[in-house]
Scaffold this motif. Structure first.
Motif, PDB file in Angstrom:
ATOM      1  N   THR A  69      14.199 -40.978  27.857  1.00  0.00           N
ATOM      2  CA  THR A  69      14.606 -41.929  26.827  1.00  0.00           C
ATOM      3  C   THR A  69      13.507 -42.956  26.594  1.00  0.00           C
ATOM      4  O   THR A  69      13.164 -43.284  25.452  1.00  0.00           O
ATOM      5  CB  THR A  69      15.891 -42.657  27.254  1.00  0.00           C
ATOM      6  N   LEU A  70      12.915 -43.450  27.684  1.00  0.00           N
ATOM      7  CA  LEU A  70      11.831 -44.419  27.561  1.00  0.00           C
ATOM      8  C   LEU A  70      10.626 -43.817  26.844  1.00  0.00           C
ATOM      9  O   LEU A  70       9.951 -44.498  26.073  1.00  0.00           O
ATOM     10  CB  LEU A  70      11.420 -44.933  28.942  1.00  0.00           C
ATOM     11  N   THR A  71      10.369 -42.524  27.092  1.00  0.00           N
ATOM     12  CA  THR A  71       9.257 -41.874  26.401  1.00  0.00           C
ATOM     13  C   THR A  71       9.509 -41.871  24.904  1.00  0.00           C
ATOM     14  O   THR A  71       8.611 -42.176  24.114  1.00  0.00           O
ATOM     15  CB  THR A  71       9.069 -40.422  26.877  1.00  0.00           C
ATOM     16  N   LEU A  72      10.738 -41.565  24.524  1.00  0.00           N
ATOM     17  CA  LEU A  72      11.061 -41.543  23.107  1.00  0.00           C
ATOM     18  C   LEU A  72      10.931 -42.946  22.512  1.00  0.00           C
ATOM     19  O   LEU A  72      10.405 -43.111  21.406  1.00  0.00           O
ATOM     20  CB  LEU A  72      12.487 -41.014  22.894  1.00  0.00           C
ATOM     21  N   ILE A  73      11.382 -43.948  23.251  1.00  0.00           N
ATOM     22  CA  ILE A  73      11.303 -45.325  22.756  1.00  0.00           C
ATOM     23  C   ILE A  73       9.857 -45.764  22.606  1.00  0.00           C
ATOM     24  O   ILE A  73       9.445 -46.275  21.556  1.00  0.00           O
ATOM     25  CB  ILE A  73      12.067 -46.287  23.681  1.00  0.00           C
ATOM     26  N   THR A  74       9.050 -45.573  23.662  1.00  0.00           N
ATOM     27  CA  THR A  74       7.646 -46.001  23.560  1.00  0.00           C
ATOM     28  C   THR A  74       6.915 -45.168  22.516  1.00  0.00           C
ATOM     29  O   THR A  74       6.065 -45.696  21.784  1.00  0.00           O
ATOM     30  CB  THR A  74       6.888 -45.885  24.898  1.00  0.00           C
ATOM     31  N   GLY A  75       7.258 -43.895  22.418  1.00  0.00           N
ATOM     32  CA  GLY A  75       6.631 -43.052  21.405  1.00  0.00           C
ATOM     33  C   GLY A  75       6.916 -43.585  20.014  1.00  0.00           C
ATOM     34  O   GLY A  75       6.042 -43.623  19.154  1.00  0.00           O
ATOM     35  N   SER A  76       8.139 -44.022  19.813  1.00  0.00           N
ATOM     36  CA  SER A  76       8.525 -44.585  18.528  1.00  0.00           C
ATOM     37  C   SER A  76       7.824 -45.909  18.266  1.00  0.00           C
ATOM     38  O   SER A  76       7.326 -46.166  17.164  1.00  0.00           O
ATOM     39  CB  SER A  76      10.039 -44.757  18.519  1.00  0.00           C
TER      40      SER A  76
END
Lengths: 223, 48, 231
Positions: free
Chosen positions: C90-97
């Motif tokens: 989830t954090l990867t998706l958030i930071t990616g965004s």
């Protein structure tokens, strides 16, 4: 070859029971055609647009139809109490897997064989090419390999059919991506070389997941 | 220094979530430990 | 209390590495020329993505061992790692965004790594769903293990398919272009810090799961003793 013959007994049993009523086959074919028609309305009518969206429509249709097919691999058995009977048979779990898988494969191929020409007719596209047939067969094989495993799993859960797509669609994502891309190329009559990498991915997926599902199946189905 | 907001947001979010998780874990563990102790006490009493 | 000792050391190590990494990310490393200050998210994004994959690797190992040996401790390992894994995914998706927005102007883009991470997120979800929807606990553990195994085997194929789908050559998947030595060092320290953190979280979560199992067992005993007539 005893193993294969035992597996085929199961395939034959499923095929026979389906051939007697043809209910599920006809429902799935009609469903597939309806999905195609609805997508046609959803995406508009110009011919260039059709070429763009056709691969996607084709594979969404087959995915939905596939989910229906795979559901019937184990759920009717469980509901009618046949599953226990099947397990008591002197047949290895792996043979059950192969038998069920081949049954679903046959089923899906029949649905696809009916749907594809109609797709050609409705979309005016050169669908009946060898390339597209190869793509379809490869993709269906992988789909069914993983699907049969998860169908056996889903049957033993509280939510049954509903949980099957959630469990198994993420895993077959690369298959769907490859099928759509390869179909796109096939519909544009590109050379085999351009399809090669996509066919490679699907082939690798099929082999890997057939083996893994085969090995893991016994764990899923034992009580 | 444009876009510094995003950088700050990213680091803050990640740290907040991770720290939050760590704190929740440690707090819950203490609760669990206490419950184990009290259950052990009860068992001892029952025995004696 | 050897476990506690290990965890204390890990806490200290994680803390130090994290502090070092923060210093390096904000003070030591030079600002990147093209993207400016936002590029520093990179030192957060790569470790977090790495952890989402590392966690799944541990889920895979735990799942295989659980199916082979039927010992609950492997299931505990797998499910603890899965819990941590989905958080980091989830954090990867958030930071990616948060990286995509300033750099490309959109909150989301269907580029290979983000897409693959999204699929991975769904596979983690399937892991938990398979477990929770099973009729009994031990079947849930088996089903989750199956998802863990198939999911992990799928990850490289997903990466390959999404990369090819976007027309990018698979070789360029990990590093685009060279990294200055100071950047590489900062990245390494950040990776080490997060890995230490992961190990700490994993041990902590496993210990808690074991506590929960112990409590169940003790509750069972208490009920027994109660029923066998003691007052």
């Amino acid at each position: 070859m005893r193993f294969l013959s035992k597996a085929l007994v199961i395939t034959w049993k499923d095929a026979l029971s389906e051939m007697r009523t043809k209910e599920v086959l006809s429902s799935v074919v009609v469903f597939a055609l309806l999905v195609i028609v609805i997508f046609n309305f959803a995406f508009g009518a110009s011919q260039e647009k059709m070429l763009l969206v056709a691969p996607g429509i084709l594979w969404v249709t087959f995915t939905f139809a596939g989910m229906l097919s795979i559901n019937r691999a184990f759920i009717p058995e469980k509901e009618q109490g046949c599953l226990e009977g099947l397990m008591v048979c002197p047949i290895s779990r792996e043979a059950i897997y192969i038998g069920k898988m081949l049954g679903s494969l046959l089923f899906m191929l029949i649905v696809e064989a009916i749907a594809l020409p109609i797709f050609t007719f409705l979309f005016n596209l050169p669908v009946l090419s060898l390339q597209l047939v190869v793509v379809t067969v490869l993709a269906t094989l992988g789909f069914v390999a993983v699907g049969t495993l998860f169908s056996a799993l889903a049957v033993n859960t509280k939510a049954r059919e509903m949980v099957l797509p959630i469990l198994f669609l993420p895993i077959v994502v690369p298959l769907i991506i490859s099928a759509v891309k390869a179909s796109e190329l096939a519909l544009s009559r590109e050379s085999w070389a351009t399809l090669a990498s996509w066919l490679g991915i699907m082939g690798a997926f099929d082999v890997i997941f057939l083996v893994v599902s085969f090995l893991v199946f016994a764990f899923v189905i034992e009580e | 220094m444009e876009n510094a907001g995003y950088l700050l947001a990213a680091f803050t979010l990640v740290w907040a979530l991770v720290f939050g998780y760590v704190i929740v874990l440690f707090a819950r563990e203490r609760g669990l430990r206490k419950e184990i102790e009290s259950l052990k006490e009860t068992l001892k009493e029952r025995q004696g | 209390m050897g476990k506690s000792y290990l965890r204390n050391i890990l806490s200290a190590v994680s803390f130090l590495l994290m502090a070092a990494s923060l210093y390096m990310v904000f003070v030591y490393v030079p600002t990147e020329a093209t993207m400016g200050i936002v590029q520093r998210i990179f030192y957060l994004m790569v470790p977090v993505a790495w952890l989402s994959l590392l966690s799944f690797l541990i889920v895979f190992i735990g799942s295989i061992l659980y199916l082979r040996k039927k010992q609950s401790r492997w299931d505990v390992l797998a499910r603890s790692s899965a819990e941590i894994g989905i958080i980091f995914t989830t954090l990867t998706l958030i930071t990616g965004s948060l990286w995509a927005r300033p750099v490309w102007g959109v909150w989301w883009t269907w580029e290979p790594r983000l897409t693959a991470t999204l699929v991975l997120w769904f596979i983690y979800l399937a892991y938990f769903l398979a477990r929770s929807l099973a009729a009994e606990e031990h079947r849930g553990a088996t089903f989750a293990a199956v998802v863990g195994i198939l999911g992990f085997v799928d990850v490289p194929i997903i990466g390959l398919a999404t990369t090819l789908w976007r027309g990018i050559h698979p070789g360029a998947l990990i590093f685009q272009g060279g990294l200055a030595p100071s950047m590489l060092l900062t990245l390494m320290v950040s990776l080490a810090a997060f890995t230490a953190l992961y190990s700490l979280l994993l041990l902590q979560r496993i210990s808690m799961k074991n506590d929960e199992i112990e409590i169940k067992r003790l509750l069972g005993l208490t009920a027994e003793r109660h029923n066998t007539g003691d007052r």
